[in-house]
Design an enzyme around this catalytic site. Structure first.
Site, mmCIF file in Angstrom:
data_model
loop_
_atom_site.group_PDB
_atom_site.id
_atom_site.type_symbol
_atom_site.label_atom_id
_atom_site.label_comp_id
_atom_site.label_asym_id
_atom_site.label_seq_id
_atom_site.Cartn_x
_atom_site.Cartn_y
_atom_site.Cartn_z
ATOM 1 N N LYS A 22 -7.491 -63.135 -12.448
ATOM 2 C CA LYS A 22 -8.734 -63.201 -11.670
ATOM 3 C C LYS A 22 -8.445 -63.463 -10.197
ATOM 4 O O LYS A 22 -8.985 -62.807 -9.311
ATOM 5 C CB LYS A 22 -9.639 -64.316 -12.219
ATOM 6 N N ASN A 23 -7.575 -64.436 -9.924
ATOM 7 C CA ASN A 23 -7.386 -64.859 -8.531
ATOM 8 C C ASN A 23 -6.513 -63.900 -7.724
ATOM 9 O O ASN A 23 -6.342 -64.087 -6.522
ATOM 10 C CB ASN A 23 -6.836 -66.286 -8.474
ATOM 11 N N ARG A 102 -17.233 -68.589 -4.266
ATOM 12 C CA ARG A 102 -16.637 -68.977 -3.001
ATOM 13 C C ARG A 102 -15.702 -67.909 -2.415
ATOM 14 O O ARG A 102 -15.680 -67.686 -1.211
ATOM 15 C CB ARG A 102 -15.858 -70.280 -3.225
ATOM 16 N N CYS A 126 -19.064 -77.239 -4.271
ATOM 17 C CA CYS A 126 -18.947 -76.826 -5.669
ATOM 18 C C CYS A 126 -18.448 -78.009 -6.486
ATOM 19 O O CYS A 126 -18.160 -79.073 -5.945
ATOM 20 C CB CYS A 126 -18.048 -75.624 -5.835
ATOM 21 N N ARG A 131 -14.485 -78.640 -0.409
ATOM 22 C CA ARG A 131 -13.922 -77.323 -0.101
ATOM 23 C C ARG A 131 -14.417 -76.740 1.223
ATOM 24 O O ARG A 131 -15.173 -75.758 1.262
ATOM 25 C CB ARG A 131 -14.176 -76.353 -1.244
ATOM 26 N N PRO A 132 -13.975 -77.326 2.342
ATOM 27 C CA PRO A 132 -14.390 -76.808 3.655
ATOM 28 C C PRO A 132 -13.771 -75.437 3.968
ATOM 29 O O PRO A 132 -12.890 -74.970 3.239
ATOM 30 C CB PRO A 132 -13.845 -77.863 4.621
ATOM 31 N N VAL A 133 -14.262 -74.817 5.077
ATOM 32 C CA VAL A 133 -13.704 -73.511 5.485
ATOM 33 C C VAL A 133 -13.091 -73.580 6.886
ATOM 34 O O VAL A 133 -12.819 -72.564 7.493
ATOM 35 C CB VAL A 133 -14.783 -72.388 5.440
ATOM 36 N N ASP A 134 -12.870 -74.816 7.393
ATOM 37 C CA ASP A 134 -12.373 -74.961 8.767
ATOM 38 C C ASP A 134 -11.059 -74.203 8.995
ATOM 39 O O ASP A 134 -10.872 -73.551 10.029
ATOM 40 C CB ASP A 134 -12.196 -76.454 9.109
ATOM 41 N N LEU A 135 -10.154 -74.244 8.021
ATOM 42 C CA LEU A 135 -8.848 -73.605 8.217
ATOM 43 C C LEU A 135 -8.968 -72.074 8.163
ATOM 44 O O LEU A 135 -8.237 -71.357 8.844
ATOM 45 C CB LEU A 135 -7.841 -74.091 7.167
ATOM 46 N N ASP A 316 -5.069 -75.527 -11.133
ATOM 47 C CA ASP A 316 -5.905 -74.787 -12.084
ATOM 48 C C ASP A 316 -5.469 -74.984 -13.538
ATOM 49 O O ASP A 316 -6.108 -74.453 -14.450
ATOM 50 C CB ASP A 316 -5.916 -73.286 -11.740
ATOM 51 N N ILE A 338 -4.656 -81.473 -4.807
ATOM 52 C CA ILE A 338 -5.230 -80.331 -4.075
ATOM 53 C C ILE A 338 -6.726 -80.545 -3.802
ATOM 54 O O ILE A 338 -7.185 -80.381 -2.678
ATOM 55 C CB ILE A 338 -5.036 -78.999 -4.858
ATOM 56 N N ARG A 408 -16.579 -66.631 -16.333
ATOM 57 C CA ARG A 408 -16.151 -66.297 -14.969
ATOM 58 C C ARG A 408 -14.653 -65.991 -14.927
ATOM 59 O O ARG A 408 -14.216 -65.239 -14.066
ATOM 60 C CB ARG A 408 -16.433 -67.462 -14.017
HETATM 61 C C1 EPZ Z 1 -7.809 -70.799 -4.557
HETATM 62 O O1 EPZ Z 1 -8.939 -71.412 -3.966
HETATM 63 C C2 EPZ Z 1 -8.187 -70.460 -5.978
HETATM 64 N N1 EPZ Z 1 -9.322 -69.533 -5.971
HETATM 65 C C3 EPZ Z 1 -8.539 -71.734 -6.750
HETATM 66 O O2 EPZ Z 1 -8.808 -71.373 -8.092
HETATM 67 C C4 EPZ Z 1 -7.330 -72.656 -6.712
HETATM 68 O O3 EPZ Z 1 -7.658 -73.872 -7.359
HETATM 69 C C5 EPZ Z 1 -6.921 -72.943 -5.265
HETATM 70 O O4 EPZ Z 1 -6.686 -71.677 -4.574
HETATM 71 C C6 EPZ Z 1 -5.660 -73.773 -5.146
HETATM 72 O O5 EPZ Z 1 -4.606 -73.148 -5.816
HETATM 73 C C7 EPZ Z 1 -9.107 -68.228 -5.881
HETATM 74 O O6 EPZ Z 1 -7.981 -67.761 -5.721
HETATM 75 C C8 EPZ Z 1 -10.285 -67.333 -5.978
HETATM 76 P P1 EPZ Z 1 -7.320 -73.431 -0.997
HETATM 77 P P2 EPZ Z 1 -9.023 -71.627 -2.400
HETATM 78 O O7 EPZ Z 1 -7.884 -72.872 0.252
HETATM 79 O O8 EPZ Z 1 -8.300 -70.527 -1.725
HETATM 80 C C9 EPZ Z 1 -8.485 -77.323 1.509
HETATM 81 C C10 EPZ Z 1 -10.096 -71.294 -10.081
HETATM 82 O O9 EPZ Z 1 -10.441 -72.135 -10.942
HETATM 83 N N2 EPZ Z 1 -9.055 -76.440 2.550
HETATM 84 O O10 EPZ Z 1 -5.882 -73.157 -1.295
HETATM 85 O O11 EPZ Z 1 -10.441 -71.838 -2.076
HETATM 86 C C11 EPZ Z 1 -9.279 -77.291 0.224
HETATM 87 O O12 EPZ Z 1 -10.424 -78.100 0.287
HETATM 88 C C12 EPZ Z 1 -10.154 -71.625 -8.604
HETATM 89 O O13 EPZ Z 1 -9.724 -70.144 -10.364
HETATM 90 C C13 EPZ Z 1 -9.483 -77.001 3.723
HETATM 91 O O14 EPZ Z 1 -9.407 -78.219 3.940
HETATM 92 O O15 EPZ Z 1 -8.209 -72.985 -2.230
HETATM 93 C C14 EPZ Z 1 -8.246 -77.773 -0.754
HETATM 94 O O16 EPZ Z 1 -8.173 -79.147 -0.700
HETATM 95 C C15 EPZ Z 1 -10.729 -72.969 -8.333
HETATM 96 N N3 EPZ Z 1 -10.030 -76.170 4.669
HETATM 97 C C16 EPZ Z 1 -6.941 -77.172 -0.217
HETATM 98 O O17 EPZ Z 1 -7.204 -76.853 1.157
HETATM 99 C C17 EPZ Z 1 -10.116 -74.827 4.488
HETATM 100 O O18 EPZ Z 1 -10.608 -74.116 5.375
HETATM 101 C C18 EPZ Z 1 -6.474 -75.899 -0.909
HETATM 102 O O19 EPZ Z 1 -7.556 -74.988 -0.999
HETATM 103 C C19 EPZ Z 1 -9.651 -74.267 3.284
HETATM 104 C C20 EPZ Z 1 -9.117 -75.104 2.322
#
Ligand code: EPZ
Length: 431
Positions: A22-23, A102, A126, A131-135, A316, A338, A408
């Site tokens: 999926k991912n 997301r 969620c 889960r912010p989007v700042d980065l 995950d 994480i 999902r």
């Molecule tokens: C991906 O989410 C996966 N989703 C998640 O799988 C997975 O748990 C996660 O990576 C970690 O491996 C998909 O691939 C669709 P991140 P993603 O950005 O990309 C923080 C599942 O069950 N962060 O690597 O959204 C964030 O809050 C899902 O299949 C910021 O602070 O995760 C987290 O603490 C759930 N600011 C860390 O980084 C940002 O702008 C890692 O998140 C972005 C992220």
């Protein structure tokens, strides 16, 4: 809403085919926005998230066709999907759609790269944390994008196109790395992503982008270099096997005992999790066709784990491993690094009689000799499958409510487990 009814106590014996990830599928589908030509994805899983993303892409003008079943293919073989984004008709991704998944926020990167503008709803919170989007936004700014946030929408503009730059992620982010890869592929000049995510799904996206004509070096390492090109073309790419589905079924077998071949699984995609399972007493072997998991009648050993970005133990699989540890012969400490709130399954596992208490980011699990079936509620995708794993050994009957979370991300879960001897059935309707 459907429910799943499970009667615990059966050992798992047989073969489980592993679906496409999926991912990986989601970012690959989003990458179709980068080209006027057809992107063909093979081994696509049949999942609610894939169907929802098709609707979201359709809203931007992406046409799709799903190839019919070929002779010799079983119902479980992945689908082949043709995506065609010849004309992008709308660069807005509305709240109603983005709030449901997301990852759809990531469309921002290819829309900007191709059209020079995009308006995408902020994804919102969620069940696993803020889960912010700042980065994600920082990465785009480094490529010359102007950003405004208005009424819950990110309004992004790069009227003269994107320009290459240095992106330094202070924290590993999978989504940030996916977006940076897509945007930088069509930027003018060179981009370097520092502290990039090394997850296999990143490598899969990079491989597909390279087939489309992108110039990317270093995917799978912490430093990725991209030399932008003016346009990308069509390609054909097979989605890699799902390492989280693989790990989930491996943990189910470690829980019930038995002998299951996970067909198509690739052990190198989840070595840390497989090594951990071996320490719990499971026997794991692999060949070019898949991974075999066996466990005889002995006790499950308790093992401590800490989640980490790849190649560490994946977040995950944290909930599924916790389910396994509820039956282990001692105390296990499971630390989540994480996401700050990914312990929603703890209170549901307690309904089976599991003994777990939380100490900040660590769940301390004291194994118990028996679990008892109970009505339980799925909260997010991976949490819900941890309840299924517990139910497989619980005495009596368990009903898992809100199984749309499972749909999902797990293709044909009841069929796959049922074929190995589990007593699992879906009951349509109800709450
Ligand atoms: C991906 O989410 C996966 N989703 C998640 O799988 C997975 O748990 C996660 O990576 C970690 O491996 C998909 O691939 C669709 P991140 P993603 O950005 O990309 C923080 C599942 O069950 N962060 O690597 O959204 C964030 O809050 C899902 O299949 C910021 O602070 O995760 C987290 O603490 C759930 N600011 C860390 O980084 C940002 O702008 C890692 O998140 C972005 C992220």
């Amino acid at each position: 809403m459907d429910r799943i009814r499970i009667v615990g106590g059966s050992r798992l014996e047989g073969v489980i085919p592993i679906s496409g990830a999926k991912n990986a599928a989601l970012p690959l589908m989003i990458a179709s926005l980068l080209t006027r030509e057809t992107l063909t994805l093979e081994n696509l899983p049949r999942l609610a998230d894939v169907r929802l993303l098709l609707r979201i892409l359709g809203n931007h003008g992406v046409d799709h066709a799903i190839a019919g079943k070929r002779p010799g293919e079983s119902a479980i073989s992945g689908q082949t999907l043709h995506l065609d984004a010849k004309n992008i008709v709308d660069t807005t991704a509305p709240y109603e759609l983005v709030s449901r998944m997301r990852a759809s926020f990531w469309v921002l990167a290819p829309l900007l790269a191709r059209m020079g503008e995009a308006k995408v709803s902020l994804p919102g919170g969620c069940a696993i944390g803020t889960r912010p989007v700042d980065l994600l936004l920082m990465a785009l700014e480094k490529l010359g994008v102007g950003l405004d946030i208005e009424a819950g929408y990110v309004i992004a503009r790069a009227p003269k196109g994107l320009t290459g730059g240095q992106i330094v992620f202070p924290k590993v982010t999978v989504g940030g790395t996916h977006m940076a890869l897509m945007a930088a592929s069509l930027a003018r000049g060179d981009t370097v992503i520092h502290n990039a995510a090394r997850e296999p799904e990143i490598v899969d996206l990079a491989d597909c982008l390279i087939k489309m004509g992108a110039k990317i070096r270093g995917a799978g390492t912490s430093t990725i270099e991209i030399s932008g090109v003016t346009s990308l073309g069509g390609a054909r790419h097979a989605v890699l096997p799902d390492r989280i589905e693989t790990g989930t079924y491996a943990m189910a077998v470690a829980m019930t005992g038995g002998d299951v071949f996970l067909q198509g699984a690739r052990p190198e995609l989840l070595q840390a999790a497989l090594d951990t399972l071996t320490r719990t007493g499971a026997e794991i072997t692999s060949d070019s066709l898949g991974v075999r998991v066996r466990r005889g009648g002995g006790r499950i050993h308790s093992v401590d784990v800490m989640t980490d970005p790849f190649p560490g133990f994946p977040t995950d699989l944290q909930a599924q491993f916790m389910a396994l540890m509820t039956r282990a012969d001692g105390v296990s400490r499971i630390t989540e690094t994480i996401f700050e709130n990914r312990f929603m399954h703890v209170q549901e596992l307690a309904r089976f009689g599991a003994k777990i208490h939380l100490e900040h980011d660590t769940a301390v699990v004291t194994g118990v000799p028996t679990l008892k079936g109970a009505p339980v509620m799925a909260t997010d995708l991976r949490a819900s499958v941890s309840l299924v794993i517990a139910a497989l050994v619980a005495e009596g009957e368990t009903t898992v409510h809100r199984v749309y979370h499972l749909d999902r991300g797990f293709e044909q879960l009841e069929q796959k487990l049922g074929a190995c001897g589990a007593l699992v059935e879906r009951i349509s309707g109800g709450d």
